[in-house]
Design a protein around this motif. Structure first.
Motif, short mmCIF file in Angstrom:
data_model
loop_
_atom_site.label_atom_id
_atom_site.label_comp_id
_atom_site.label_asym_id
_atom_site.label_seq_id
_atom_site.Cartn_x
_atom_site.Cartn_y
_atom_site.Cartn_z
N TYR A 171 80.51 -13.79 130.63
CA TYR A 171 79.51 -14.31 131.57
C TYR A 171 78.45 -15.17 130.87
O TYR A 171 77.77 -15.95 131.53
CB TYR A 171 78.84 -13.16 132.32
CG TYR A 171 79.65 -12.69 133.51
CD1 TYR A 171 79.85 -13.53 134.60
CD2 TYR A 171 80.21 -11.42 133.55
CE1 TYR A 171 80.61 -13.11 135.69
CE2 TYR A 171 80.96 -10.99 134.63
CZ TYR A 171 81.16 -11.84 135.70
OH TYR A 171 81.91 -11.44 136.78
N ARG A 172 78.33 -15.04 129.56
CA ARG A 172 77.39 -15.92 128.85
C ARG A 172 77.80 -17.37 129.02
O ARG A 172 76.95 -18.25 129.18
CB ARG A 172 77.34 -15.54 127.37
CG ARG A 172 76.27 -16.30 126.61
CD ARG A 172 76.02 -15.70 125.25
NE ARG A 172 77.16 -15.82 124.36
CZ ARG A 172 77.17 -15.39 123.10
NH1 ARG A 172 76.11 -14.77 122.61
NH2 ARG A 172 78.22 -15.54 122.34
N GLN A 204 71.50 -22.42 130.99
CA GLN A 204 70.51 -21.39 131.29
C GLN A 204 69.14 -21.70 130.70
O GLN A 204 68.12 -21.27 131.24
CB GLN A 204 70.97 -20.04 130.73
CG GLN A 204 72.31 -19.55 131.21
CD GLN A 204 72.76 -18.33 130.44
OE1 GLN A 204 72.07 -17.30 130.44
NE2 GLN A 204 73.89 -18.42 129.78
N CYS A 205 69.13 -22.43 129.59
CA CYS A 205 67.87 -22.70 128.91
C CYS A 205 66.88 -23.45 129.80
O CYS A 205 65.67 -23.39 129.58
CB CYS A 205 68.11 -23.51 127.64
SG CYS A 205 68.90 -22.57 126.32
N THR A 241 70.57 -12.60 126.78
CA THR A 241 69.46 -12.08 125.99
C THR A 241 69.13 -13.01 124.83
O THR A 241 67.95 -13.28 124.55
CB THR A 241 69.79 -10.68 125.46
OG1 THR A 241 70.01 -9.80 126.57
CG2 THR A 241 68.67 -10.13 124.60
N ILE A 242 70.14 -13.51 124.13
CA ILE A 242 69.88 -14.36 122.97
C ILE A 242 69.13 -15.61 123.37
O ILE A 242 68.21 -16.06 122.65
CB ILE A 242 71.21 -14.72 122.24
CG1 ILE A 242 70.93 -15.55 120.99
CG2 ILE A 242 72.16 -15.46 123.17
CD1 ILE A 242 70.12 -14.87 119.94
N LEU A 243 69.45 -16.20 124.51
CA LEU A 243 68.75 -17.41 124.95
C LEU A 243 67.32 -17.10 125.39
O LEU A 243 66.40 -17.88 125.15
CB LEU A 243 69.52 -18.10 126.06
CG LEU A 243 70.88 -18.68 125.66
CD1 LEU A 243 71.57 -19.32 126.86
CD2 LEU A 243 70.74 -19.71 124.54
N GLU A 244 67.13 -15.97 126.03
CA GLU A 244 65.76 -15.57 126.41
C GLU A 244 64.90 -15.41 125.16
O GLU A 244 63.74 -15.86 125.14
CB GLU A 244 65.80 -14.26 127.21
CG GLU A 244 66.39 -14.42 128.60
CD GLU A 244 66.25 -13.14 129.41
OE1 GLU A 244 65.96 -13.23 130.61
OE2 GLU A 244 66.44 -12.04 128.83
N ALA A 259 73.10 -20.78 115.59
CA ALA A 259 72.49 -22.05 115.18
C ALA A 259 72.58 -23.07 116.30
O ALA A 259 71.65 -23.87 116.51
CB ALA A 259 73.17 -22.57 113.92
N TYR A 260 73.69 -23.09 117.03
CA TYR A 260 73.85 -24.04 118.14
C TYR A 260 72.88 -23.71 119.27
O TYR A 260 72.22 -24.60 119.83
CB TYR A 260 75.29 -24.00 118.69
CG TYR A 260 76.36 -24.32 117.68
CD1 TYR A 260 76.17 -25.28 116.68
CD2 TYR A 260 77.58 -23.66 117.71
CE1 TYR A 260 77.18 -25.56 115.77
CE2 TYR A 260 78.58 -23.94 116.80
CZ TYR A 260 78.38 -24.89 115.82
OH TYR A 260 79.36 -25.17 114.92
N GLU A 261 72.78 -22.43 119.60
CA GLU A 261 71.88 -22.01 120.68
C GLU A 261 70.43 -22.28 120.32
O GLU A 261 69.64 -22.72 121.16
CB GLU A 261 72.12 -20.53 120.99
CG GLU A 261 73.51 -20.25 121.53
CD GLU A 261 73.94 -18.80 121.37
OE1 GLU A 261 74.54 -18.26 122.32
OE2 GLU A 261 73.70 -18.22 120.30
#
Length: 454
Positions: A42-43, A209-210, A330-333, A349-351
């Motif tokens: 889902y990410r 999402q960002c 969560t990682i993007l938040e 690193a990409y995110e």
């Protein structure tokens, strides 16, 4: 702006009016099924599912319940979908390869969107199959001879198109190591020809999402003050990294005495200098904590269920989080509130670059990590201009260099260069407009309108 709105209106109108398919008219919405084999899918798929719902498509998520619910991988069991912004898809479950062909025959979607190509017996009739890349897993979308069951393939960028054959070589190498089978040669010309006919550059839909994650809401949820700097630390992956002597007895040692004894008993004299210089994970963690204390930054640690956060790190972190959700991820938040990110050869690193956060790649030697030469050849290395050494975006620091200087460094030593970031995004991620999901859906719709004719 007006042209963009006009295109959106035209797209929605075309979706409502129905599709041409194999020369006949349909008067219903597009029917799309997403294969969710693990919860973390889902990410990548979440933003695409949301846009399909917004377009009015009949959207379904098919959860593979053949995977274990407990154990090391139990956390990725796809029990239920996340909450979407534009409605909820219909969820169906199936028991792996034994039941998927029957489900496809019963429901007859227009197209399946998957992170792999169709297996034997899954793709029949007019069913379209769209395979979506996720970094090196592009190797799951075609075989070493360039053959694929995908009618369309979504790639991140031209860089990844050019490197797909190398990704297949890595997969073949890994299969040989695990299964002991003969390594299958990769036909680079055939792979390139298949991608020329089937592939579309779409970017990385996860990043969409960002554009709507609210940093203020994330800080409030975590209890982080609005102006406090945040350092996001991605720990060394002790469980998923090869368990080399260096990883277990030098870098992962509890203290210098332990490491010195292990090196002496194993007669690994090449590591005496590592022990003398105190090259260990504990000392990396202490350097990161000292940096945060010096600059008043909160230290947030983002772990994964398969790589638990060590106790000595958890005790000195301000927050420790795992994957509470994959949509929003969560990682993007966490990246949306971060000043700096630290990792060990991680695709975070990409995110981070997309989120506008400079990162530091802490880089032990590849041989000490047990990385195969093929991995180091073009991907997991510190070549300037590569994924993990792109000045102004990703700062490469060898382990000794990091330990010698990071605790006394300044955040200003790691600035984000907007020009370099734009180049990095173009090379590795693709687009910076939050519309990668639309590119996927446009490619899928075009596929169905052509009748999936090859």
């Amino acid at each position: 702006m007006r042209r963009g709105r006009a295109r959106c209106r035209a797209r929605r109108r075309r979706d409502r009016e129905g599709l041409r398919r194999g020369g006949r008219r349909t008067d219903r919405a597009m029917r799309v099924a997403f294969l969710i084999e693990r919860r973390n899918y889902y990410r990548l798929f979440g933003p695409i599912v949301d846009r399909a719902l917004e377009r009015g498509w009949e959207t379904e998520c098919w959860h593979d319940w053949s995977h274990p619910r407990t154990g090391r991988k139990g956390s990725e069991f796809p029990d239920s979908p996340p909450t979407f912004r534009y409605g909820q898809p219909r969820v169906r479950t199936y028991q792996g390869a034994a039941e998927l062909p029957g489900l496809l025959a019963e429901t007859q979607p227009d197209v399946v969107i998957s992170l792999r190509q169709a297996a034997a017996g899954e793709k029949r009739g007019r069913l379209g199959w769209f395979g979506l890349q996720y970094t090196l897993d592009v190797a799951n979308l075609l075989d070493c001879g360039g053959e694929t069951a995908c009618d369309g393939i979504g790639l991140h960028t031209q860089y990844w198109r050019d490197r797909t054959a190398d990704c297949l070589r890595i997969k073949a190498h890994n299969r040989r190591r695990v299964q002991g089978a003969k390594e299958e040669p990769v036909d680079g010309a055939a792979v390139a020809e298949t991608l020329r006919r089937r592939a579309t550059l779409v970017g990385i839909p996860e990043m969409d999402q960002c554009h709507w994650i609210d940093p203020a809401a994330v800080r409030a949820h975590l209890g982080i003050e609005p102006e406090q700097p945040v350092v996001l630390y991605i720990p060394f992956p002790f469980e998923s990294n090869p368990r080399t002597f260096w990883v277990r007895h030098v870098y992962g040692s509890p203290n210098a005495l332990w490491a010195r004894a292990a090196v002496a008993l194993a007669r690994r004299s090449e590591y005496r200098s590592h022990v003398a210089r105190r090259w260990s994970d504990r000392n990396v963690v202490h350097a990161v904590r000292a940096f945060c204390d010096r600059h008043g930054a909160a230290l947030i640690v983002k772990g994964r269920a398969k790589d638990p956060v060590p106790g000595y790190l958890a005790r000195i972190a301000d927050r420790v989080l795992y994957d509470e959700a994959y949509y929003p991820a969560t990682i993007l938040e966490l990246l949306k509130i971060s000043t700096l990110c630290l990792h060990f050869f991680s695709t975070v690193a990409y995110e981070a670059a997309y989120a506008g956060v400079p990162s530091i790649c802490i880089a032990p030697a590849g041989d000490d990590l047990g990385l195969p030469a093929l991995w180091q050849e073009w991907f997991l290395n510190l070549d300037v201009g590569g994924s993990f050494n792109f000045p102004g975006v990703v700062y490469a620091r060898r382990l000794g260099e990091f330990l010698d200087g990071f605790a006394s460094a300044r955040p200003a030593d790691y600035p984000l260069d907007p020009v370099a970031r734009a180049q990095y995004v173009e090379r590795f991620i693709g687009f910076d407009d939050g519309k990668s999901s639309d590119r996927v859906l446009d490619a899928v719709q075009s596929l169905v309108e052509r009748g999936t004719q090859r």
